[in-house]
Enzyme design. Structure first.
Site, PDB file in Angstrom:
ATOM      1  N   GLY A   1       0.843  -1.201   0.000  1.00 62.75           N
ATOM      2  CA  GLY A   1       0.000   0.000   0.000  1.00 62.75           C
ATOM      3  C   GLY A   1       0.871   1.241   0.000  1.00 62.75           C
ATOM      4  O   GLY A   1       1.991   1.225   0.518  1.00 62.75           O
TER       5      GLY A   1
ATOM      6  N   TRP B   1      -1.221   6.850   4.625  1.00 64.09           N
ATOM      7  CA  TRP B   1      -0.648   6.099   5.751  1.00 64.09           C
ATOM      8  C   TRP B   1       0.385   5.074   5.259  1.00 64.09           C
ATOM      9  O   TRP B   1       1.421   4.871   5.868  1.00 64.09           O
ATOM     10  CB  TRP B   1      -1.784   5.417   6.526  1.00 64.09           C
ATOM     11  CG  TRP B   1      -1.451   4.730   7.829  1.00 64.09           C
ATOM     12  CD1 TRP B   1      -2.005   3.554   8.258  1.00 64.09           C
ATOM     13  CD2 TRP B   1      -0.573   5.159   8.902  1.00 64.09           C
ATOM     14  NE1 TRP B   1      -1.527   3.237   9.511  1.00 64.09           N
ATOM     15  CE2 TRP B   1      -0.645   4.201   9.925  1.00 64.09           C
ATOM     16  CE3 TRP B   1       0.273   6.256   9.065  1.00 64.09           C
ATOM     17  CZ2 TRP B   1       0.087   4.296  11.111  1.00 64.09           C
ATOM     18  CZ3 TRP B   1       1.008   6.355  10.248  1.00 64.09           C
ATOM     19  CH2 TRP B   1       0.910   5.389  11.245  1.00 64.09           C
TER      20      TRP B   1
ATOM     21  N   LYS C   1     -14.054   3.180  15.217  1.00 65.40           N
ATOM     22  CA  LYS C   1     -13.952   4.626  15.511  1.00 65.40           C
ATOM     23  C   LYS C   1     -14.249   5.465  14.267  1.00 65.40           C
ATOM     24  O   LYS C   1     -14.608   6.643  14.387  1.00 65.40           O
ATOM     25  CB  LYS C   1     -12.592   4.956  16.128  1.00 65.40           C
ATOM     26  CG  LYS C   1     -11.371   4.800  15.214  1.00 65.40           C
ATOM     27  CD  LYS C   1     -11.086   5.979  14.328  1.00 65.40           C
ATOM     28  CE  LYS C   1     -10.042   5.658  13.271  1.00 65.40           C
ATOM     29  NZ  LYS C   1      -9.867   6.724  12.280  1.00 65.40           N
TER      30      LYS C   1
ATOM     31  N   GLN D   1     -12.931   5.436   5.142  1.00 65.62           N
ATOM     32  CA  GLN D   1     -13.217   4.060   5.569  1.00 65.62           C
ATOM     33  C   GLN D   1     -14.493   3.984   6.407  1.00 65.62           C
ATOM     34  O   GLN D   1     -15.101   2.931   6.547  1.00 65.62           O
ATOM     35  CB  GLN D   1     -12.034   3.511   6.380  1.00 65.62           C
ATOM     36  CG  GLN D   1     -10.733   3.500   5.589  1.00 65.62           C
ATOM     37  CD  GLN D   1     -10.664   2.381   4.581  1.00 65.62           C
ATOM     38  OE1 GLN D   1     -10.138   1.314   4.837  1.00 65.62           O
ATOM     39  NE2 GLN D   1     -11.226   2.615   3.400  1.00 65.62           N
TER      40      GLN D   1
HETATM   41  N1  LIG Z   1      -4.239   8.285   6.499  1.00 66.16           N
HETATM   42  C1  LIG Z   1      -4.247   8.129   7.825  1.00 66.16           C
HETATM   43  O1  LIG Z   1      -4.074   9.096   8.598  1.00 66.16           O
HETATM   44  C2  LIG Z   1      -4.434   6.770   8.393  1.00 66.16           C
HETATM   45  C3  LIG Z   1      -4.984   5.742   7.669  1.00 66.16           C
HETATM   46  N2  LIG Z   1      -5.163   4.506   8.236  1.00 66.16           N
HETATM   47  C4  LIG Z   1      -5.760   3.401   7.486  1.00 66.16           C
HETATM   48  O2  LIG Z   1      -4.834   2.945   6.514  1.00 66.16           O
HETATM   49  C5  LIG Z   1      -5.545   2.363   5.419  1.00 66.16           C
HETATM   50  C6  LIG Z   1      -4.970   2.909   4.133  1.00 66.16           C
HETATM   51  O3  LIG Z   1      -5.187   4.291   4.105  1.00 66.16           O
HETATM   52  P1  LIG Z   1      -4.200   5.333   3.422  1.00 66.16           P
HETATM   53  O4  LIG Z   1      -2.814   4.809   3.341  1.00 66.16           O
HETATM   54  O5  LIG Z   1      -4.398   6.613   4.165  1.00 66.16           O
HETATM   55  O6  LIG Z   1      -4.762   5.407   1.922  1.00 66.16           O
HETATM   56  P2  LIG Z   1      -5.367   6.674   1.151  1.00 66.16           P
HETATM   57  O7  LIG Z   1      -6.806   6.787   1.496  1.00 66.16           O
HETATM   58  O8  LIG Z   1      -4.497   7.866   1.395  1.00 66.16           O
HETATM   59  O9  LIG Z   1      -5.175   6.320  -0.372  1.00 66.16           O
HETATM   60  C7  LIG Z   1      -5.941   5.397  -1.084  1.00 66.16           C
HETATM   61  C8  LIG Z   1      -5.010   4.319  -1.604  1.00 66.16           C
HETATM   62  O10 LIG Z   1      -5.783   3.324  -2.281  1.00 66.16           O
HETATM   63  C9  LIG Z   1      -5.080   2.990  -3.467  1.00 66.16           C
HETATM   64  N3  LIG Z   1      -6.018   2.409  -4.418  1.00 66.16           N
HETATM   65  C10 LIG Z   1      -6.945   3.035  -5.180  1.00 66.16           C
HETATM   66  N4  LIG Z   1      -7.605   2.132  -5.926  1.00 66.16           N
HETATM   67  C11 LIG Z   1      -7.077   0.922  -5.626  1.00 66.16           C
HETATM   68  C12 LIG Z   1      -7.351  -0.406  -6.038  1.00 66.16           C
HETATM   69  N5  LIG Z   1      -8.311  -0.675  -6.943  1.00 66.16           N
HETATM   70  N6  LIG Z   1      -6.623  -1.417  -5.516  1.00 66.16           N
HETATM   71  C13 LIG Z   1      -5.684  -1.176  -4.597  1.00 66.16           C
HETATM   72  N7  LIG Z   1      -5.371   0.063  -4.151  1.00 66.16           N
HETATM   73  C14 LIG Z   1      -6.076   1.088  -4.658  1.00 66.16           C
HETATM   74  C15 LIG Z   1      -4.482   4.280  -3.924  1.00 66.16           C
HETATM   75  O11 LIG Z   1      -3.436   4.061  -4.839  1.00 66.16           O
HETATM   76  C16 LIG Z   1      -3.970   4.820  -2.599  1.00 66.16           C
HETATM   77  O12 LIG Z   1      -2.710   4.274  -2.294  1.00 66.16           O
HETATM   78  C17 LIG Z   1      -7.033   2.685   5.658  1.00 66.16           C
HETATM   79  O13 LIG Z   1      -7.679   1.553   6.185  1.00 66.16           O
HETATM   80  C18 LIG Z   1      -6.994   3.789   6.710  1.00 66.16           C
HETATM   81  O14 LIG Z   1      -8.140   3.775   7.564  1.00 66.16           O
HETATM   82  C19 LIG Z   1      -4.774   4.258   9.521  1.00 66.16           C
HETATM   83  C20 LIG Z   1      -4.200   5.239  10.278  1.00 66.16           C
HETATM   84  C21 LIG Z   1      -3.992   6.571   9.779  1.00 66.16           C
HETATM   85  O1  LIG Z   2      -7.164   6.509  11.513  1.00 67.84           O
HETATM   86  C1  LIG Z   2      -6.871   7.679  11.521  1.00 67.84           C
HETATM   87  C2  LIG Z   2      -6.292   8.365  12.687  1.00 67.84           C
HETATM   88  O2  LIG Z   2      -5.914   7.457  13.683  1.00 67.84           O
HETATM   89  C3  LIG Z   2      -7.157   8.509  10.338  1.00 67.84           C
HETATM   90  O3  LIG Z   2      -8.526   8.664  10.240  1.00 67.84           O
HETATM   91  P1  LIG Z   2      -9.176   9.156   8.882  1.00 67.84           P
HETATM   92  O4  LIG Z   2      -9.132   8.029   7.919  1.00 67.84           O
HETATM   93  O5  LIG Z   2     -10.568   9.569   9.268  1.00 67.84           O
HETATM   94  O6  LIG Z   2      -8.340  10.330   8.444  1.00 67.84           O
END
Ligand SMILES: NC(=O)C1=CN([C@@H]2O[C@H](COP(=O)(O)OP(=O)(O)OC[C@H]3O[C@@H](n4cnc5c(N)ncnc54)[C@H](O)[C@@H]3O)[C@@H](O)[C@H]2O)C=CC1
Ligand SMILES: O=C(CO)COP(=O)(O)O
Length: 413
Positions: A16, A20, A270, A365
């Site tokens: 990924g 994040w 959450k 999400q």
């Molecule tokens: N961004 C944050 O602050 C945090 C995110 N998370 C969790 O991490 C997980 C990933 O989130 P982020 O890294 O923030 O992603 P993001 O929401 O910033 O980006 C979306 C990602 O999905 C990918 N994508 C789009 N279409 C796709 C497909 N068909 N197949 C596979 N990948 C595809 C994109 O290339 C991109 O890397 C989520 O479950 C989120 O809740 C957890 C803690 C913090």
């Molecule tokens: O999981 C997160 C913070 O801990 C990020 O939340 P959001 O996906 O709502 O930005």
């Protein structure tokens, strides 16, 4: 400290590369460099390939080639920045972006999943039988996997599909702050088979190189056990101490627990609470209203864990660790789910429209989790036992208005 007898090092892949995912690559790449006795230097990062322009706000912008697009993976490998999902943060040069998911995971013993949860099943299916049989995974994704048979943690969904052990990492972790090296805490749940940590095998345990994994989920009985391959002794053990070395940074403090279900559920649920907080904030109702939905939301998170994961979940994980109350607080202050829900109410637009217009490809999400949790609660006849989760679903569906939240979450006499 080098481990006696270990000749191989762990190869790490980040599956990924969103906001994040890219942050996780940065901090893990810093850590593997700091522990060359345990980990290979190169950290692979699987990039879902896209053609992207360089935005005018970027220091890499060139007006003469403004209309040109570039492969995201090539940009990461040349300018060491993910200009789409984590702009203005320089990545260590030992992060190598790879658009081929199978190749990125080849020979890796540690797979760190950081994808939006809706993409996990498909990506895992691509990886099945193509990874090291003794690989171990950590799921940093926040969500749940709901199907006809019931509900699974994302860590279970990964573990079952790949037939490997999968722990979880979750906490009060707004990615951009961590990428900027601002102090934060997280919780890692890692409860691997004893063979991984070279603990003496208890009498009566299987003597072969396979051990039983007991899945934490009660919700899908068929998910309860899988066969795991023990980590060969040439590798450094994947003890709590070594797992901590992979994630802990001076700005990212790690606490390790064994409660995979509690850590996973905290992060998933959450996001529904953060939507509710955004709805009431969007109405201009102020901090007291937000605190009220957070209180009810935390109670529902604990109740959900007790109802469906009772064998494994510890209430203290929600109350004492970063992945519980602390994540609710940070997410209801500045998370994307909160911000988009608030904007949707303020502008009178659907949250799906706001996500499309405002997040530049990042994914919420909370919306899909609200639908998935609701469909599971319906099958259990328990919608009424989770009035806040149910209210959020009904607001998204247009069945009720955000103004009705106080009445909807008031306990019925
Ligand atoms: N961004 C944050 O602050 C945090 C995110 N998370 C969790 O991490 C997980 C990933 O989130 P982020 O890294 O923030 O992603 P993001 O929401 O910033 O980006 C979306 C990602 O999905 C990918 N994508 C789009 N279409 C796709 C497909 N068909 N197949 C596979 N990948 C595809 C994109 O290339 C991109 O890397 C989520 O479950 C989120 O809740 C957890 C803690 C913090
Ligand atoms: O999981 C997160 C913070 O801990 C990020 O939340 P959001 O996906 O709502 O930005």
């Amino acid at each position: 400290m080098a481990t006696l007898g270990a000749q191989k090092k762990h190869k790490v892949t980040i599956v990924g590369s969103g906001n994040w995912g890219t942050t996780m690559s940065k901090l893990v790449a810093e850590n593997v460099k700091a522990h060359p006795d345990l980990f290979e230097e190169i950290v692979q990062m699987w990039v879902y390939e896209e053609e992207v322009p360089i935005p005018q706000s970027s220091k890499h912008y060139n007006p003469e080639t403004a209309n040109k697009t570039h492969k995201l993976s090539e940009l990461v490998n040349t300018i060491h920045e993910n200009i789409k999902y984590l702009p203005n943060i320089t990545l260590p040069s030992n992060v190598v972006a790879n658009p081929d998911v199978v190749d990125s995971c080849k020979n890796s013993t540690i797979l760190i999943f950081v994808l939006p949860h809706q993409f996990i099943p498909r990506v895992c299916d691509q990886l099945a039988d193509k990874i090291m049989p003794w690989a171990r995974a950590i799921c940093c994704t926040k969500g749940v996997d709901v199907g006809e048979k019931g509900i699974r943690l994302m860590s279970e969904a990964i573990g079952m599909r790949l037939n490997i052990y999968c722990g979880a990492l979750s906490g009060a972790n707004i990615a951009t702050e961590i990428a900027q090296e601002k102090y934060s805490e997280t919780t890692v749940a890692y409860d691997p088979p004893p063979m991984d940590s070279r603990a003496p095998t208890p009498k009566g345990s299987p003597a072969s190189s396979q051990v039983d994994l007991i899945s934490p989920s009660k919700a899908i009985p068929s998910a309860r056990s899988a066969r795991l391959k023990a980590l060969p002794s040439e590798y450094p053990p994947l003890s709590h101490e070594n797992v901590r070395k992979l994630f802990h940074r001076p700005y990212f403090h790690v606490r390790i627990v064994s409660d995979v279900a509690g850590v996973s559920l905290g992060g998933a649920l959450k996001n529904i609470v953060a939507l509710a907080a955004g709805f009431v904030d969007g109405l201009g109702w102020g901090d007291n209203a937000k605190a009220a939905v957070m209180r009810v939301g935390i109670l529902e998170m604990v109740a959900f864990g007790k109802a469906f994961f009772a064998d494994s979940v510890h209430t203290s994980t929600f109350t004492e660790e970063s992945c519980g109350v602390a994540d609710v607080v940070t997410s209801c202050m500045g998370g994307r789910n909160f911000r988009c829900a608030k904007m949707a109410i303020e502008r009178g637009e659907s949250i799906f429209e706001i996500e499309r217009k405002e997040l530049n490809g990042q994914k919420l999400q909370g919306t899909s989790t609200a639908y998935e949790v609701n469909s599971f609660l319906k099958t259990q006849g328990m919608e009424k036992d989770f009035p806040l989760f149910t209210a959020v679903y009904n607001i998204l569906e247009g069945n009720v208005k955000p103004e009705q939240i106080p009445d909807l979450i008031e306990p019925k006499q």
